[in-house]
Design an enzyme around this catalytic site. Structure first.
Site, PDB file in Angstrom:
ATOM      1  N   ASP A  78      -1.482  -0.930   6.067  1.00  0.00           N
ATOM      2  CA  ASP A  78      -1.724  -0.483   7.441  1.00  0.00           C
ATOM      3  C   ASP A  78      -3.147  -0.751   7.912  1.00  0.00           C
ATOM      4  O   ASP A  78      -3.406  -0.781   9.110  1.00  0.00           O
ATOM      5  CB  ASP A  78      -1.437   1.019   7.574  1.00  0.00           C
ATOM      6  CG  ASP A  78      -2.458   1.860   6.815  1.00  0.00           C
ATOM      7  OD1 ASP A  78      -2.484   1.762   5.577  1.00  0.00           O
ATOM      8  OD2 ASP A  78      -3.227   2.602   7.461  1.00  0.00           O
ATOM      9  N   ASP A 133      -0.072   4.887   1.510  1.00  0.00           N
ATOM     10  CA  ASP A 133      -0.206   5.708   2.721  1.00  0.00           C
ATOM     11  C   ASP A 133       0.002   4.875   3.982  1.00  0.00           C
ATOM     12  O   ASP A 133      -0.623   3.831   4.165  1.00  0.00           O
ATOM     13  CB  ASP A 133      -1.587   6.370   2.753  1.00  0.00           C
ATOM     14  CG  ASP A 133      -1.778   7.336   1.590  1.00  0.00           C
ATOM     15  OD1 ASP A 133      -0.959   8.256   1.443  1.00  0.00           O
ATOM     16  OD2 ASP A 133      -2.735   7.138   0.805  1.00  0.00           O
ATOM     17  N   ASP A 166       0.878  -1.169   0.000  1.00  0.00           N
ATOM     18  CA  ASP A 166       0.000   0.000   0.000  1.00  0.00           C
ATOM     19  C   ASP A 166       0.917   1.220   0.000  1.00  0.00           C
ATOM     20  O   ASP A 166       2.139   1.097   0.180  1.00  0.00           O
ATOM     21  CB  ASP A 166      -0.889  -0.057   1.246  1.00  0.00           C
ATOM     22  CG  ASP A 166      -1.855   1.109   1.340  1.00  0.00           C
ATOM     23  OD1 ASP A 166      -2.249   1.635   0.285  1.00  0.00           O
ATOM     24  OD2 ASP A 166      -2.199   1.511   2.471  1.00  0.00           O
TER      25      ASP A 166
END
Length: 501
Positions: free
Chosen positions: A339, A56, A54
């Protein structure tokens, strides 16, 4: 004659406390490394051929000042567009108020921490910025502090009545919910908590939809992006060792390009075999039928039919079925890092057999706290005291019961002290007293590995195997120091049971 029960109990208390103090050798509290990679499931990096990421809070970690900007901008949207009271501006952002993984009861307007068994941790329930007394919590939930499964059973953390806030970006939203509730309550203004929840959700969404967050970061990359050199080093390390890399993110190309160019350099796309932007996760992973669209060098959409994913090119949207078909990257040879436990990792683990790694930035701070002598001594004595209470609870005379009552109070004080070391309102994101949190249980369920940043990969050879610790189940013999001193080696009523047999 045998000693009186109460003095004898206090004698056991003193002896056990002395033993606990002698049990922890000097220096043991410094053994934990915040950069450690923790394993829930055994995994050998030598078997991993493809690494996915990912963007961010995975490739790009952000400073706390970004959350402050999100909070203040969403608060101003509430005031300017939704006509909320202007006095809300008197509430500054409180970065340490909330933690990740909290649940919010939408109709009651309360924020709380729930454990893996759906029980509220008493003392962590807040209406606005003020704690709700335990007896009031019990009254609100009809005499129990259990939240029924049907209320929180939505797979992505949102049931019909309760929402869980799972990503780091949710902290300013949770804080704004608390602040707005607090203002209305403090000024005795009647309001519907459901309306407040929807308004704040929409205000936060506008910060992202309008691209405000992207604009702030792109205008001041040095202020907002952290550890860019680690991201560069990890990607280079993986590529030089023959690993294939891909990126799947919900962020737009311009934003990702600016950030990756800052961290890695203008040729960052050459590192990746596939780059997918605006993927619309979690739908990308769980049934979306959107086709892939290619973007040109300016980020404009092309109209060609996608028959393969080309190295160094940028694609938008798409879906996991087409991704697997076009790449052939299936099963346990793929390791994907993200995350968000639900949007990034759950479907990949449960439905596609990829290995998964969670990036948990809070782990760095929590590991440092767990490594302190203060915490270690508190936890070990609390465990020992719990074992002493378990062994001596058969004493029913009034004097002994008074002693046990004092010990229970001491245990509660130890629990509160340990909780406050992490966050004075909600404690650790991983623990509710002795139980794992709801967040922690999902972390164990959906992730093979977890760590504070992808930079932790630099501490390990790419042939390393990560082994989960074999901690004893409740019915197994205790193996570790803190469990040995709880006294659970001895089964209550064992002699009586043997006599009955």
């Amino acid at each position: 004659p045998a000693p009186a029960p109460a003095p004898a109990l206090w004698g056991q208390h003193r002896e056990l406390k002395r033993m606990v103090q002698d049990l922890i050798p000097p220096g043991v509290c410094t053994l934990l490394n915040p950069s450690t990679i923790y394993a829930n499931n055994e995994i050998c990096l030598g078997d991993i051929e493809v690494y996915g990421f990912d963007y961010d809070y995975t490739l790009a970690l952000y400073s706390s000042s970004l959350n402050s900007m999100i909070y203040h901008t969403a608060r101003d949207i509430l005031i300017d567009q939704y006509k909320y009271p202007k006095d809300l501006r008197e509430y500054p952002y409180q970065p340490d108020f909330a933690i990740r993984g909290l649940h919010y009861d939408i109709n009651k307007g309360i924020l709380m921490k729930i454990d893996a068994f759906h029980y509220i941790q008493m003392g962590t329930v807040y209406r606005g910025l003020k704690p709700v007394p335990d007896d009031e919590v019990l009254a609100m939930y009809h005499g129990t502090h259990h939240i029924p499964l049907k209320q929180v059973s939505g797979f992505y953390g949102k049931g019909p009545l309760v929402k869980q806030y799972m990503d780091v970006f949710s902290i300013p939203e949770v804080t704004l919910l608390a602040v707005a509730n607090d203002y209305f309550l403090a000024h005795d203004i009647e309001f519907d908590p459901l309306h407040l929840y929807k308004d704040i959700t929409e205000a936060i969404a506008q910060v992202h939809i309008k691209g405000l967050m992207y604009k702030w970061v792109m205008e001041d990359l040095e202020q907002y992006i952290l550890r860019g050199e680690e991201t560069f080093a990890v990607l280079q390390h993986l590529m030089k060792n023959g690993k294939r890399l891909f990126l799947i993110t919900n962020s737009p190309f311009g934003f990702v390009d600016k950030g990756m160019s800052f961290m890695v350099g203008p040729d960052w796309r050459d590192l990746f075999d596939a780059v997918i932007v605006q993927a619309d996760k979690p739908h990308f992973f769980n049934g979306s039928v959107k086709p892939f669209r290619r973007l040109d060098e300016n980020g404009d959409l092309q109209w060609h039919k996608i028959t393969k994913l080309q190295k160094g090119k940028i694609y938008k949207q798409g879906n996991i079925v087409d991704f697997l078909r076009l790449t052939g990257w299936r099963g346990s040879k793929v390791l994907y890092f993200g995350d968000h436990l639900y949007s990034d990792l759950a479907d990949l683990m449960l439905h596609h057999g990829w290995r998964t790694g969670a990036i948990v930035p809070e782990l760095e701070m929590e590991t440092r706290i767990v490594s302190t002598e203060q915490y270690t001594q508190t936890l070990t004595w609390m465990q020992a005291l719990t074992g002493l209470l378990e062994r001596t609870q058969t004493h029913r005379d009034p004097d002994s019961q008074e002693v046990l009552k004092q010990w229970m109070q001491e245990r509660e004080e130890l629990r509160a002290f340990a909780k406050n070391l992490f966050n004075p309102r909600f404690g650790s994101i991983f623990r509710t007293c002795h139980n794992p949190t709801y967040f922690s249980r999902r972390l164990c369920r959906f992730c093979d590995l977890y760590m504070c940043s992808i930079g932790c990969l630099l501490n390990h050879d790419l042939a390393s195997t990560f082994y989960p610790r074999r901690t004893p189940l409740q019915h197994e013999a205790p193996l570790w120091m803190d469990q040995l001193c709880t006294g659970c080696m001895r089964t209550p009523f064992l002699h009586e049971m043997a006599h009955i047999r």
